[in-house]
Design an enzyme around this catalytic site. Sequence first.
Site, PDB file in Angstrom:
ATOM      1  N   ASP A  28      -8.844  -5.968  31.127  1.00 35.99           N
ATOM      2  CA  ASP A  28      -9.492  -7.197  31.530  1.00 35.99           C
ATOM      3  C   ASP A  28     -10.777  -6.846  32.365  1.00 35.99           C
ATOM      4  O   ASP A  28     -10.576  -5.835  33.367  1.00 35.99           O
ATOM      5  CB  ASP A  28      -8.495  -7.868  32.582  1.00 35.99           C
ATOM      6  CG  ASP A  28      -8.982  -9.454  32.521  1.00 35.99           C
ATOM      7  OD1 ASP A  28      -8.261 -10.435  31.865  1.00 35.99           O
ATOM      8  OD2 ASP A  28      -9.967  -9.672  33.245  1.00 35.99           O
ATOM      9  N   ASN A  85      -1.876 -18.055  29.358  1.00 38.67           N
ATOM     10  CA  ASN A  85      -2.316 -19.183  29.892  1.00 38.67           C
ATOM     11  C   ASN A  85      -2.714 -20.293  28.629  1.00 38.67           C
ATOM     12  O   ASN A  85      -3.535 -19.778  27.701  1.00 38.67           O
ATOM     13  CB  ASN A  85      -3.658 -18.927  30.717  1.00 38.67           C
ATOM     14  CG  ASN A  85      -3.443 -18.224  31.860  1.00 38.67           C
ATOM     15  OD1 ASN A  85      -2.371 -18.352  32.467  1.00 38.67           O
ATOM     16  ND2 ASN A  85      -4.226 -17.049  32.085  1.00 38.67           N
ATOM     17  N   VAL A  94     -10.556 -18.361  27.650  1.00 43.69           N
ATOM     18  CA  VAL A  94     -11.106 -18.008  26.367  1.00 43.69           C
ATOM     19  C   VAL A  94     -10.284 -18.382  25.133  1.00 43.69           C
ATOM     20  O   VAL A  94      -9.240 -18.001  25.339  1.00 43.69           O
ATOM     21  CB  VAL A  94     -11.211 -16.187  26.321  1.00 43.69           C
ATOM     22  CG1 VAL A  94     -11.521 -15.902  25.054  1.00 43.69           C
ATOM     23  CG2 VAL A  94     -12.017 -15.769  27.612  1.00 43.69           C
ATOM     24  N   HIS A  98      -4.311 -14.580  23.829  1.00 50.40           N
ATOM     25  CA  HIS A  98      -4.307 -13.407  24.533  1.00 50.40           C
ATOM     26  C   HIS A  98      -2.869 -13.592  25.519  1.00 50.40           C
ATOM     27  O   HIS A  98      -2.817 -14.328  26.176  1.00 50.40           O
ATOM     28  CB  HIS A  98      -5.654 -12.925  24.912  1.00 50.40           C
ATOM     29  CG  HIS A  98      -6.090 -14.009  26.028  1.00 50.40           C
ATOM     30  ND1 HIS A  98      -6.716 -15.186  25.521  1.00 50.40           N
ATOM     31  CD2 HIS A  98      -6.067 -14.135  27.450  1.00 50.40           C
ATOM     32  CE1 HIS A  98      -6.984 -15.693  26.464  1.00 50.40           C
ATOM     33  NE2 HIS A  98      -6.617 -15.290  27.852  1.00 50.40           N
ATOM     34  N   ILE A  99      -2.476 -12.164  25.551  1.00 47.94           N
ATOM     35  CA  ILE A  99      -1.244 -11.915  26.241  1.00 47.94           C
ATOM     36  C   ILE A  99      -1.794 -11.126  27.455  1.00 47.94           C
ATOM     37  O   ILE A  99      -2.547  -9.985  27.311  1.00 47.94           O
ATOM     38  CB  ILE A  99      -0.117 -11.074  25.728  1.00 47.94           C
ATOM     39  CG1 ILE A  99       0.492 -12.157  24.658  1.00 47.94           C
ATOM     40  CG2 ILE A  99       0.957 -10.964  26.894  1.00 47.94           C
ATOM     41  CD1 ILE A  99       1.536 -11.422  23.547  1.00 47.94           C
ATOM     42  N   HIS A 100      -1.674 -11.625  28.652  1.00 44.61           N
ATOM     43  CA  HIS A 100      -2.098 -10.746  29.955  1.00 44.61           C
ATOM     44  C   HIS A 100      -0.857  -9.669  30.226  1.00 44.61           C
ATOM     45  O   HIS A 100       0.272 -10.478  30.519  1.00 44.61           O
ATOM     46  CB  HIS A 100      -2.294 -11.549  31.150  1.00 44.61           C
ATOM     47  CG  HIS A 100      -3.531 -12.606  31.035  1.00 44.61           C
ATOM     48  ND1 HIS A 100      -4.600 -12.276  31.558  1.00 44.61           N
ATOM     49  CD2 HIS A 100      -3.792 -13.669  30.450  1.00 44.61           C
ATOM     50  CE1 HIS A 100      -5.735 -13.073  31.458  1.00 44.61           C
ATOM     51  NE2 HIS A 100      -5.127 -14.151  31.022  1.00 44.61           N
TER      52      HIS A 100
HETATM   53  P1  5GP Z   1      -7.840 -16.636  30.212  1.00 47.96           P
HETATM   54  O1  5GP Z   1      -8.383 -17.091  31.456  1.00 47.96           O
HETATM   55  O2  5GP Z   1      -8.302 -17.492  29.147  1.00 47.96           O
HETATM   56  O3  5GP Z   1      -6.032 -16.582  30.313  1.00 47.96           O
HETATM   57  O4  5GP Z   1      -8.252 -15.156  30.382  1.00 47.96           O
HETATM   58  C1  5GP Z   1      -9.272 -14.642  29.790  1.00 47.96           C
HETATM   59  C2  5GP Z   1      -9.608 -13.323  30.493  1.00 47.96           C
HETATM   60  O5  5GP Z   1     -10.370 -12.636  29.792  1.00 47.96           O
HETATM   61  C3  5GP Z   1      -9.790 -13.316  31.872  1.00 47.96           C
HETATM   62  O6  5GP Z   1      -8.739 -12.717  32.749  1.00 47.96           O
HETATM   63  C4  5GP Z   1     -11.269 -12.718  31.833  1.00 47.96           C
HETATM   64  O7  5GP Z   1     -11.394 -11.788  33.041  1.00 47.96           O
HETATM   65  C5  5GP Z   1     -11.155 -12.057  30.653  1.00 47.96           C
HETATM   66  N1  5GP Z   1     -12.500 -11.535  30.023  1.00 47.96           N
HETATM   67  C6  5GP Z   1     -13.266 -12.599  29.954  1.00 47.96           C
HETATM   68  N2  5GP Z   1     -14.432 -11.946  29.388  1.00 47.96           N
HETATM   69  C7  5GP Z   1     -14.293 -10.701  29.180  1.00 47.96           C
HETATM   70  C8  5GP Z   1     -15.082  -9.654  28.619  1.00 47.96           C
HETATM   71  O8  5GP Z   1     -16.254  -9.883  28.325  1.00 47.96           O
HETATM   72  N3  5GP Z   1     -14.324  -8.366  28.430  1.00 47.96           N
HETATM   73  C9  5GP Z   1     -13.146  -8.175  28.869  1.00 47.96           C
HETATM   74  N4  5GP Z   1     -12.682  -7.082  28.825  1.00 47.96           N
HETATM   75  N5  5GP Z   1     -12.360  -9.314  29.512  1.00 47.96           N
HETATM   76  C10 5GP Z   1     -12.947 -10.359  29.828  1.00 47.96           C
END
Ligand code: 5GP
Length: 112
Positions: A28, A85, A94, A98-100
């Site tokens: 991330d 999320n 995003v 995706h799985i964190h």
């Molecule tokens: P969400 O908030 O949708 O669950 O998670 C999206 C994740 O994508 C966030 O933790 C954010 O930091 C990560 N993220 C957003 N843009 C980028 C990027 O360009 N590259 C990487 N590696 N992570 C990203």
Amino acid sequence: MTLFEKIAARQIPADIIAEGSDWIAFRDIAPQAPVHFLVVPKRCIPRINEAQVSDEPLLGTLLSAAAATARQEGLGDSGYRIVINNGPDGGETVPHLHIHVLGARHMTWPPG
Ligand code: 5GP
């Protein structure tokens, strides 16, 4: 293409740590733990709420990939947290499933 499709296609740089035929794992960009990576299907499902029954094999693959990559990152014994999320209240930013995977620090409960 979504942001994560562009990362999978190497159109946007990312620190890729593992990959399978239909998924990719990369760190991330704004880590919330010493180890924080995302496991992403190469084919876009916008979010878990929109996954179809036909996506179930891929969903299983993603979970297995998350655990295997966590072990690769040295988290197998210490533990880790998996987060998905979904939508505005879930904190999704995003729109590509995706799985964190977060680890290498102790997690508290309940989450914020
Ligand atoms: P969400 O908030 O949708 O669950 O998670 C999206 C994740 O994508 C966030 O933790 C954010 O930091 C990560 N993220 C957003 N843009 C980028 C990027 O360009 N590259 C990487 N590696 N992570 C990203």
